[in-house]
Structures are given as structure tokens and as C-alpha cells.
Design a protein around this motif. Sequence first.
Motif, short mmCIF file in Angstrom:
data_model
loop_
_atom_site.label_atom_id
_atom_site.label_comp_id
_atom_site.label_asym_id
_atom_site.label_seq_id
_atom_site.Cartn_x
_atom_site.Cartn_y
_atom_site.Cartn_z
N ARG A 85 8.29 1.04 -6.95
CA ARG A 85 6.82 0.77 -7.41
C ARG A 85 5.61 0.73 -6.49
NH1 ARG A 85 7.72 -0.05 -12.05
NH2 ARG A 85 7.53 -2.31 -12.52
N LEU A 86 6.59 -0.79 -6.04
CA LEU A 86 5.45 -2.16 -4.82
C LEU A 86 4.93 -0.51 -4.02
CD1 LEU A 86 4.28 -4.63 -3.69
CD2 LEU A 86 6.59 -4.69 -3.13
N LEU A 87 6.21 -0.02 -3.36
CA LEU A 87 5.90 0.21 -1.87
C LEU A 87 4.66 2.15 -1.71
CD1 LEU A 87 9.13 0.56 -0.57
CD2 LEU A 87 7.74 -1.24 0.08
N ARG A 88 5.04 2.93 -3.16
CA ARG A 88 3.74 3.55 -3.65
C ARG A 88 2.43 2.90 -3.38
NH1 ARG A 88 7.71 6.76 -7.89
NH2 ARG A 88 8.45 8.37 -5.59
N GLU A 89 2.73 1.64 -4.64
CA GLU A 89 1.20 0.95 -4.95
C GLU A 89 0.70 0.15 -3.53
OE1 GLU A 89 -0.19 -1.65 -8.18
OE2 GLU A 89 1.94 -0.69 -9.44
N LEU A 90 1.58 0.20 -2.52
CA LEU A 90 0.62 -0.36 -1.00
C LEU A 90 0.03 0.63 -0.63
CD1 LEU A 90 3.98 -2.77 -0.02
CD2 LEU A 90 1.38 -3.66 0.09
N TYR A 91 0.77 2.19 -0.64
CA TYR A 91 0.55 2.86 0.20
C TYR A 91 -0.34 3.10 0.01
CZ TYR A 91 1.00 7.58 2.57
OH TYR A 91 0.94 8.38 3.64
N VAL A 92 -0.96 3.82 -2.01
CA VAL A 92 -1.98 3.65 -1.59
C VAL A 92 -3.28 2.77 -1.53
CG1 VAL A 92 -3.36 4.36 -4.12
CG2 VAL A 92 -1.25 5.08 -4.17
N GLY A 93 -3.36 1.78 -1.51
CA GLY A 93 -3.90 0.70 -1.24
C GLY A 93 -4.21 0.36 -0.05
N ILE A 94 -3.50 0.57 0.69
CA ILE A 94 -3.19 0.47 2.56
C ILE A 94 -4.66 2.42 3.01
CG2 ILE A 94 -2.47 1.53 4.75
CD1 ILE A 94 -0.14 -0.31 3.29
N THR A 95 -4.58 3.04 2.34
CA THR A 95 -4.56 4.43 2.94
C THR A 95 -6.37 4.68 2.33
OG1 THR A 95 -3.50 5.35 0.69
CG2 THR A 95 -2.62 5.54 2.83
N ARG A 96 -5.86 3.64 0.99
CA ARG A 96 -8.56 3.64 1.03
C ARG A 96 -8.85 3.01 1.72
NH1 ARG A 96 -7.63 7.18 -1.78
NH2 ARG A 96 -5.11 6.95 -0.60
N ALA A 97 -8.55 2.25 2.95
CA ALA A 97 -9.28 1.67 3.98
C ALA A 97 -9.35 3.03 5.34
CB ALA A 97 -8.61 0.01 4.77
#
Length: 859
Positions: free
Chosen positions: A365-377
Motif C-alpha cells: 500500500r505504501l509503494l502504491r501511495e508513493l507512486y501516486v504521489g510522485i506522479t502528481r509532480a
Amino acid sequence: MDTRYSNVRKMETSHLPPIKFYSLLELLGDLLSFIKMGHIKVSEICRFADYVNARKSHEHLLADAKEAENEIGGVILGSLDSAKEHRALTREEYIATGRSYVENKSDAGRQKRHDIYTEYERYRNWKRSNDQLDINDVVLELIIKLQVARQKGYNGEQAGGWIQMFHAVYLDEIQDFSYASIYLICSIAGWSTLHWVFAGDTAQMISPGCSFKFDGLKEVLLAVKPGIERQVKDVIKLTRNYRVTQDVLEFSNSILAVAKQSFPKDIRYLRPEVAMNDLGTRVRICKWNKALALAPKFSAKQALIYSSTSHQQETGRKMANWLPDHPFILTTLESKGLEFDDCVLAFDMDRHAWNMTAGNVAALRLLRELYVGITRAKRRVVLLCNNKRMKEFFLSLQGCSIEETDAHVALLEFDSETSKEEWLKKGRELFDDEQYKMAASCFKNAGNFGHFNWALGLHEETALRDAESAKQSYRRSAHAFFELGDHEHTLILLVKVKERPPWNSDDDHIYEYSIAALPDFFPRDQVIEFALLRNRWQEISADDVKGSLRFFIQHRGRAELQQIVASCPKDDLSELGVLAADYYFAQRDYFDATRLYLEQSHAYEQDFAKAEEATDHLIGGAKSQESLDEIAQLWTWSKGKRASESVSKDGNTFLLLRLYEDPLEVANRRSAEAMRKFGAAIIMSAFDRSNTPKEELHRFSQTSFAVEVEQALAARFSGNLIEVVRWYLNNNDKRNAEQFAAENMQQWSQAELLGIASVKLNPSGLVEAAASKGALIALVRVYLSDGAFNLQMATQASDRALTSVEKAGTVFEGLFPQVVEQIPARLLSEWEKRKNDNRVKRMIERKQPNPPGPRTRDC
């Protein structure tokens, strides 16, 4: 999106097909309305988080809340099997299924599934006890209803047993859909054409209640339409990225690589992307506490995205305190679908979450959330680090460059002023995209308090479900617009206020000034609604009442409304429906009142009671056959052939309706009451309407319906007159039997005449008729018989039978030997049989004052 696409269609010269843009909830809401289940409001459905928050403090979940929510929404309620069976999986089915992210090969895995299912049962019981449905319940209900709708008269296009509503479907963010919802959508859209397009990224599957895999999608499509294996194409990987910079993309690719290595079964079909832009920016990492000691000024193109393992709300408050009034302080879930130039990621995770071992659901779940957060930039990412394990994880990533630096340097680009115009522009963009919470903050930073309160109210209404707070926000917005002289937006917001009564009189003046400035802004219906809400009856005319009747039903008891109705010409009253019915009722015109109540009762069920009351009054007062007959037919038209079942069984209306439904029942139980209340004409009409045999009118009255009964009997017995007589006698009506016999005396045969006598009837003319038929001696025999003994009639027949001037007295004397030879033998024979009958002896004594002796007769 609908508005934007409509504008594109207007600009394009080529033909573009009509497209409807939906969120999943909007689609479900429209489908519920289509199947007449609009009482279920998708805006009010519950979530698993509501159940979690409602638990008592000492009640602990048996499983991780997010993992349980994903398994319940994605497998137990949202799996393909649950869609096909129209129900939740059983415990045994859930333990055995292969469509779960929780393994079931080990004892620990199976126990976890048992714990999750137990938590599902608790959640289900909580929903039932609180009369709640969640999105999965709604999807399963729609699957059931839309499959059977064709059996209930739907005439539209059907395919595979389903109603076809759309010719094609495009589902974006497919990883956020349950298999059951995909099954539902593909069954009603694109089934015939196979025009199905899906786009998604399983690395971004962070929405609650999801358990998606692309292999499962193929299985769903084959279940929707079997035999299309060749047409179902493989997953196409999009690897060119035109949005983000090279450094940001390398960072996200590194996260993806860790996810695929640690969780190969959960992250599939994903390939590293290639950036088309390279601005030479670096991903930076700095200390959490050092960053929060600074006071940066984020612009409208910068966001802070945060997440926490167990302290989400507390972390959110910390971030809000750090960046007060900044609109873009977002959870990873809130950030989905958005993009910014620069993002700061603040992930306050437990140390366990950073342990990238297979089976660690928190790490996935952490990796997925990181991936989402990073790809907002689009340009740069800054990471706030608050523990050693987190720092080691980021700095150990392969294939990307992460620079550890001082917080001041890392946030150097996050310190810029944003003009009010920029905030206003961003707010409008977010408002159009229905991102109301963020839009409100942007409008606030822009100093535009009209739009700020408008957006805030929409957020309170849609996300927080707080109708009262939303109303107050709309009121503040309307006043803000009014102060700016913006009457158009003032009226737009007052409409939203109007929809949430009661009205506040403090808003009267801004409405009155604004509508005076824009008198044609609203259609007349809107003006009427405002007048009613503000209690301004002087602004309403009779034409308003006629043209917009639905608005006035709830005001039926108001004296002002009754005055308006009374002012209408009588020829126009019928256009006012139940309002006119109320007027007629007050005027004691119960016929017209009943008629109008019944004509409108399909729309206003409560008016059946008023119709019944008016009918009771009509029956109790002066009435005519025509009025009661028409009222009875109106009741039947309104409520069907069993209209009596809808009224009180103790009232006159019930008796009237039962009379028309079943005259015989009323005849058997309440005939006298019916005759007294309704009269012969209404009862005759009821018989005509119900096709009841007319002879049964006799049950109501032996005299009022004598002609109709006699005609019906004559037709029934086909000229067999004696049967008519018997029918009268069987129905205890000797008077009509004798009258009928007398009227038809010349038609009787000898046998029928004797039959009439044998049933103790003595119609006038019977003796003369018997004489003409040569049946006097036989008639005497009948009258002297035990069954029909009648001395008076026997004497009359004997008198008529004697041919000498001597009458019956001589016959009586003939009972003695000295005159026997003078009595006609046959007649004497009949009397001989009764000579010892005391009744005969007494009569002889009365007719012969002296004892009988030898006498002679003149011949």
C-alpha cells in the motif's frame, strides 16, 4: 466534462457522437432512477470507514482496516462471482477463491481470511441495523433489477437478457472499479458492439474497497459475453510520458521496480516509462522537522501530499498548521487525477511499512501511495523524512538520483507569491472539475468570498453531507455577490438556499432587489416558489395556481390560497384539481368535491379519505340516481373493481360501493339499509352495472321492483308460469304469487289451476277458471285435502259445481242419509271423506240452525 464536450461538438465540423460523462456514483444514481428506485440516494450510501468510526472505543478490528475494506469491496461483495450470483460470497467461497490479495495456502493466510470475513459480517449487521447500503450493495441490486426489467414491459433494445443503454463504454482508472461494477456496466453498454475500452494503472490502486487485476478484467468480459476470447485484446502498455520530467519519472520507475520485485503477482503489465522532458531538476530529500520549522509560501502550482499509517488526521492537521490557507494539502487519495508543477511528499509511516518483503500488505500500500504521489509532480519532488528506515529506503533505490540536502535548499523553489488573479483562475478550474474543497481555498486566497462560500457549500453538501452548513454557506455567498452588485449570481445562490427551507427573512431584501433588477431571470415557476417560501401570497395570481398546481398542494389549508381559488370563474375551477375539490367541499357541493378528489387521487393518495367523506355527505343528503351512480363509477375508475376495500367498512361509501360490486351480498346482509339510504333507482342501477339477475331485486323489496322481478322470472322460466309462482312462494312472497296467478288466470291449464290451489293460493277468479276448465270437483278435492285444506274455497267451488238453485247448504245437509240421493255423487263423495272432520261439522252447525231432518227439494 459534459459542457466541455458539448462545446467541442459545436466547434467540430465532423460528426461526433453524443457522449455522457459519469462518475461511478452518478451512473449508479441514474440507473436507480431508471428502475424506479430513486429513493436510494447514492450521496447517502455508507462506507466501511463509517462502520470503523462508529465502533466503540474498546472494539478492535480483527484485521487491518484498509485490507479488510479492500477484501470486502473487491472480493466478498465486488467479485465476479458475487455479481453472477447476485449476492455476497459465503465464508467458504471467500476462503477458497483465488481472486484475493490475501493468500490462502498457509494456516496464517486462511486465518486472516476468516478474520476478514468475520469483520464483513459485523459490517453487514451494522448496515442492517442502521438501514444503510454501501456502493457494493447498490451494484448488486442493480444487477438483479436490470436483468429482470425486460420482463416488466421495457421495450428498448435488449441484449443477452440485459437492457442496452449505451453503444460503447470507456472506463478510466479501471483499477478503482470492482469486478461487479465492471460486470454491470459492460452488460448495459457496448454488449452488442464490443466497444469496450479500459485504461488504468494497478500501481495506483489506492482507492478503498478495490482488489483489481487485469487478468480478472478479462474474466469479467468473458462472463458478460462468452465466446469472445479472440476479440479481447491484450493489455497495451503506454511507456512514453509527456507530462513529467526525467528525474521524477526515474524516481517513479524505481518505486515501480521495487513493487514488481517484492509483489510480482500484484503489480503486472507495467513497464518503465520514458520521459519526453528533462529539465535537469533533482528529487530531493530533507529532514521532516527541519522543513516544518520553515515558513514557505506554496504557489497555486505546488502541492503537499501526505499519508500516515495510523495517524492520518493528526498528520493532516500538522501539515495544515505548517501551510495555513494553502488549498493543496492532500492525502494521496485526494490527489489522484490532479497534477502540479512541484510536490512535497510527507509520508508518516510505521517502520514496518518500509520493510519490502512479500506478503507485507502495508508495504504494498505504501509503494502504491508513493507512486501516486510522485506522479502528481511534473517538475520536482521533495521528500520529507522522519525516520532512518525511510531514509535508507529512498537512498537505496536503483535507477534514480535522489539528493539529500538541507530543508532550506530543498524548499527553495517553494517560496513564491501567487497573485489573486492566479488563485481565482485556479479556483475556477477546480470548481469546474467539481473539486470544491480546493476551489474554495483558492477563491479564499483570491479574496473572492462569493465564490468561496459557494464552493464551500458544495463541498459541505456533497462530501460532508452537512445540508445545514451548506445552506448557510450559500446564504453568505448570495450576500457577498449582492454587495458586489452581481444580481445574477445572487439569484443563482438564492435558488440553492430556496431548496433548503425554511427561508430566512433576512434574505428577502437581496431577493427583491435582485429580481427587480433582473425581472425575467427566472421562469414563472421559480418566482412562484420564492413567493410561497417567503409567504408573499399577494404576488400569486389565480393563473399561477392553475399553471403550477403542484406547488400549492402542501398549502391547501391556507386561507390565502382558498381566497384565490374562490376568485376563479366557476368554469375554470376544474383546472385546479384538489384545490377546487376543497372549495366545493367547503361549499357543501359534495358531488363535485367527490368527483374532483377521485379524479386527482392518482397523484394525491391522501385525498381518498376526503373523497370518502364527501361521498358519505352526498349519500346522507339530497341525492339523485344520476349523481350517486356517477360517483360509484368514479370510485371504480379510481380504485378498480374492489374500490370498497379502500374505504372504511363502517361508512355509507362502503355500502354504496359494495352495492355496485356485489348486490347480492348487500341484499343478504343490509338490504333494508340500502333501500332506505339509496332508493330503488340506485339499486336498479347497481344491478344493471353488475349484470346481476333482476329477479334478485326481490331481496331488496317485494313491492318496489315487482314489475322488473316478474319480467325477469318470465324470461328465466321461459313461460313456465307455475315455476314463477313457486319461485315467489319459495321466496316467501305469497301476495305477489297470488297476484301473478290472478293476472295470468286465463292461461292456466287445468293441472296448473289445481297446482296453484295445492300450494294454498287463492287468487281471484280461480273458481271461475276451474269451472271453465271443468275442474271444479277436482278443485274441491284439492281444497279438502290435508295439504291445502280451505273450507271457504271448497265451499265456493262446491257452490259453483251445483246445478240446482240449492247451494252449498244442501250439500252439507246431504251428509245425512235422508238427502244423500239428492247430492251429485262425485261432489258428495269428496265431502264424504271429510264428514268426521270437526272443522266441517262446525261449519255445518253454523249454516244449519235446526237439527237436520227429512226435507224435500224443489226440482
